[in-house]
Design a protein around this motif. Structure first.
Motif, PDB file in Angstrom:
ATOM      1  N   ALA A 186      -2.766  -8.877 -15.383  1.00 41.82           N
ATOM      2  CA  ALA A 186      -3.005  -9.566 -14.104  1.00 41.82           C
ATOM      3  C   ALA A 186      -2.245  -8.886 -12.965  1.00 41.82           C
ATOM      4  N   ARG A 187      -1.053  -8.370 -13.261  1.00 38.25           N
ATOM      5  CA  ARG A 187      -0.272  -7.646 -12.244  1.00 38.25           C
ATOM      6  C   ARG A 187      -1.017  -6.386 -11.804  1.00 38.25           C
ATOM      7  N   ASP A 188      -1.537  -5.636 -12.780  1.00 37.45           N
ATOM      8  CA  ASP A 188      -2.291  -4.423 -12.456  1.00 37.45           C
ATOM      9  C   ASP A 188      -3.536  -4.750 -11.633  1.00 37.45           C
ATOM     10  N   LEU A 189      -4.271  -5.769 -12.052  1.00 38.35           N
ATOM     11  CA  LEU A 189      -5.497  -6.133 -11.337  1.00 38.35           C
ATOM     12  C   LEU A 189      -5.198  -6.555  -9.903  1.00 38.35           C
ATOM     13  N   ALA A 190      -4.162  -7.358  -9.720  1.00 38.58           N
ATOM     14  CA  ALA A 190      -3.767  -7.742  -8.358  1.00 38.58           C
ATOM     15  C   ALA A 190      -3.352  -6.503  -7.573  1.00 38.58           C
ATOM     16  N   GLY A 191      -2.672  -5.590  -8.247  1.00 37.37           N
ATOM     17  CA  GLY A 191      -2.252  -4.346  -7.597  1.00 37.37           C
ATOM     18  C   GLY A 191      -3.435  -3.514  -7.128  1.00 37.37           C
ATOM     19  N   TRP A 192      -4.449  -3.354  -7.987  1.00 41.26           N
ATOM     20  CA  TRP A 192      -5.644  -2.600  -7.584  1.00 41.26           C
ATOM     21  C   TRP A 192      -6.345  -3.283  -6.421  1.00 41.26           C
ATOM     22  N   HIS A 193      -6.421  -4.616  -6.477  1.00 44.73           N
ATOM     23  CA  HIS A 193      -7.046  -5.373  -5.392  1.00 44.73           C
ATOM     24  C   HIS A 193      -6.348  -5.063  -4.062  1.00 44.73           C
ATOM     25  N   VAL A 194      -5.029  -5.124  -4.076  1.00 44.78           N
ATOM     26  CA  VAL A 194      -4.265  -4.873  -2.844  1.00 44.78           C
ATOM     27  C   VAL A 194      -4.379  -3.407  -2.428  1.00 44.78           C
ATOM     28  N   CYS A 195      -4.409  -2.483  -3.387  1.00 45.98           N
ATOM     29  CA  CYS A 195      -4.603  -1.070  -3.038  1.00 45.98           C
ATOM     30  C   CYS A 195      -5.902  -0.890  -2.248  1.00 45.98           C
ATOM     31  N   LEU A 196      -6.962  -1.543  -2.686  1.00 46.94           N
ATOM     32  CA  LEU A 196      -8.235  -1.443  -1.966  1.00 46.94           C
ATOM     33  C   LEU A 196      -8.140  -2.077  -0.583  1.00 46.94           C
ATOM     34  N   ASP A 197      -7.401  -3.187  -0.472  1.00 44.66           N
ATOM     35  CA  ASP A 197      -7.163  -3.797   0.845  1.00 44.66           C
ATOM     36  C   ASP A 197      -6.415  -2.823   1.760  1.00 44.66           C
ATOM     37  N   VAL A 198      -5.441  -2.114   1.203  1.00 42.43           N
ATOM     38  CA  VAL A 198      -4.654  -1.153   1.990  1.00 42.43           C
ATOM     39  C   VAL A 198      -5.547   0.004   2.430  1.00 42.43           C
ATOM     40  N   ILE A 199      -6.379   0.516   1.522  1.00 47.38           N
ATOM     41  CA  ILE A 199      -7.305   1.596   1.897  1.00 47.38           C
ATOM     42  C   ILE A 199      -8.185   1.142   3.057  1.00 47.38           C
ATOM     43  N   GLU A 200      -8.727  -0.057   2.949  1.00 43.23           N
ATOM     44  CA  GLU A 200      -9.585  -0.580   4.019  1.00 43.23           C
ATOM     45  C   GLU A 200      -8.820  -0.671   5.339  1.00 43.23           C
ATOM     46  N   ALA A 201      -7.608  -1.209   5.300  1.00 40.89           N
ATOM     47  CA  ALA A 201      -6.801  -1.333   6.517  1.00 40.89           C
ATOM     48  C   ALA A 201      -6.521   0.058   7.109  1.00 40.89           C
ATOM     49  N   LEU A 202      -6.162   1.014   6.276  1.00 36.47           N
ATOM     50  CA  LEU A 202      -5.884   2.373   6.759  1.00 36.47           C
ATOM     51  C   LEU A 202      -7.116   2.987   7.416  1.00 36.47           C
ATOM     52  N   LEU A 203      -8.272   2.837   6.775  1.00 41.27           N
ATOM     53  CA  LEU A 203      -9.511   3.389   7.331  1.00 41.27           C
ATOM     54  C   LEU A 203      -9.874   2.745   8.660  1.00 41.27           C
ATOM     55  N   GLU A 204      -9.456   1.497   8.840  1.00 40.49           N
ATOM     56  CA  GLU A 204      -9.749   0.768  10.084  1.00 40.49           C
ATOM     57  C   GLU A 204      -8.621   0.876  11.103  1.00 40.49           C
ATOM     58  N   GLY A 205      -7.560   1.629  10.764  1.00 43.64           N
ATOM     59  CA  GLY A 205      -6.440   1.793  11.689  1.00 43.64           C
ATOM     60  C   GLY A 205      -5.589   0.551  11.827  1.00 43.64           C
ATOM     61  N   LYS A 206      -5.585  -0.289  10.805  1.00 44.79           N
ATOM     62  CA  LYS A 206      -4.809  -1.526  10.824  1.00 44.79           C
ATOM     63  C   LYS A 206      -3.653  -1.417   9.836  1.00 44.79           C
ATOM     64  N   SER A 207      -2.770  -2.401   9.872  1.00 47.31           N
ATOM     65  CA  SER A 207      -1.683  -2.428   8.885  1.00 47.31           C
ATOM     66  C   SER A 207      -1.837  -3.687   8.039  1.00 47.31           C
ATOM     67  N   ILE A 208      -1.151  -3.668   6.913  1.00 48.60           N
ATOM     68  CA  ILE A 208      -1.252  -4.790   5.987  1.00 48.60           C
ATOM     69  C   ILE A 208       0.107  -4.960   5.317  1.00 48.60           C
ATOM     70  N   GLU A 209       0.481  -6.196   5.054  1.00 46.68           N
ATOM     71  CA  GLU A 209       1.736  -6.462   4.354  1.00 46.68           C
ATOM     72  C   GLU A 209       1.440  -6.502   2.867  1.00 46.68           C
ATOM     73  N   ARG A 210       1.623  -5.359   2.223  1.00 45.52           N
ATOM     74  CA  ARG A 210       1.254  -5.186   0.825  1.00 45.52           C
ATOM     75  C   ARG A 210       1.862  -6.259  -0.087  1.00 45.52           C
ATOM     76  N   GLU A 211       3.161  -6.485   0.023  1.00 45.45           N
ATOM     77  CA  GLU A 211       3.839  -7.433  -0.874  1.00 45.45           C
ATOM     78  C   GLU A 211       3.316  -8.855  -0.686  1.00 45.45           C
TER      79      GLU A 211
END
Length: 161
Positions: free
Chosen positions: A114-139
């Protein structure tokens, strides 16, 4: 959107799908260019980008774990070992953007799944934010997603000793 987890013949698959309003080249660079990769997964580094090549994972204690690239098609597919499992990224142009599919092949659930899956989910959120020029609070995002992935894993009838 959360991963879809299904049971398959030799374990499980967790499939994440995302649509990015970015070019295929931009999304591919996020997965394969070390400067871009460091922005969303700082422990991971591409060492030899080809089928049979490898990525290295910084274990944080001065050691590195090498993960063999099990499938590779330039601009389309990057798959690599993930401990006893495999992670596969597939991308394709869709309309004016890019569709990304991340599939984790899970041989067996562990207390860490479950930790890994949540981690991958957030990684994809971070990629999306980066591509859109936004920031995200990963933790903060991970803390929101982790309980949801615990529930998803538990809903598969998984118990641990």
């Amino acid at each position: 959107m959360r991963a879809e987890i299904i049971q398959v013949e030799h374990g499980y698959t967790a499939t994440f799908e995302r649509q990015f309003e970015a070019s295929l080249e931009q999304v591919w660079a996020m997965l394969t260019d070390n400067e871009q990769l460091q922005l969303w997964f700082s422990e991971l580094r591409v060492e030899k980008l080809e089928k049979g090549g490898f990525l290295s994972f910084n274990m944080g204690d001065g050691t590195f774990d090498n993960m063999t690239i099990t499938d590779y098609q330039e601009g389309k597919i990057l798959a690599f070992e993930w401990a006893e499992d495999e992670v596969r990224f597939e991308i394709e142009q869709e309309g004016s953007g890019t569709k990304l599919k991340l599939i984790e092949f899970i041989s067996r659930f562990t207390p860490h799944t479950a930790r890994d899956l949540a981690g991958w989910h957030v990684c994809l959120d971070v990629i999306e934010a980066l591509l859109e020029g936004k920031s995200i609070e990963r933790e903060k995002e991970w803390e929101l997603e982790y309980p949801e992935y615990q529930r998803l894993v538990e809903s598969m009838g998984v118990t641990f000793d």
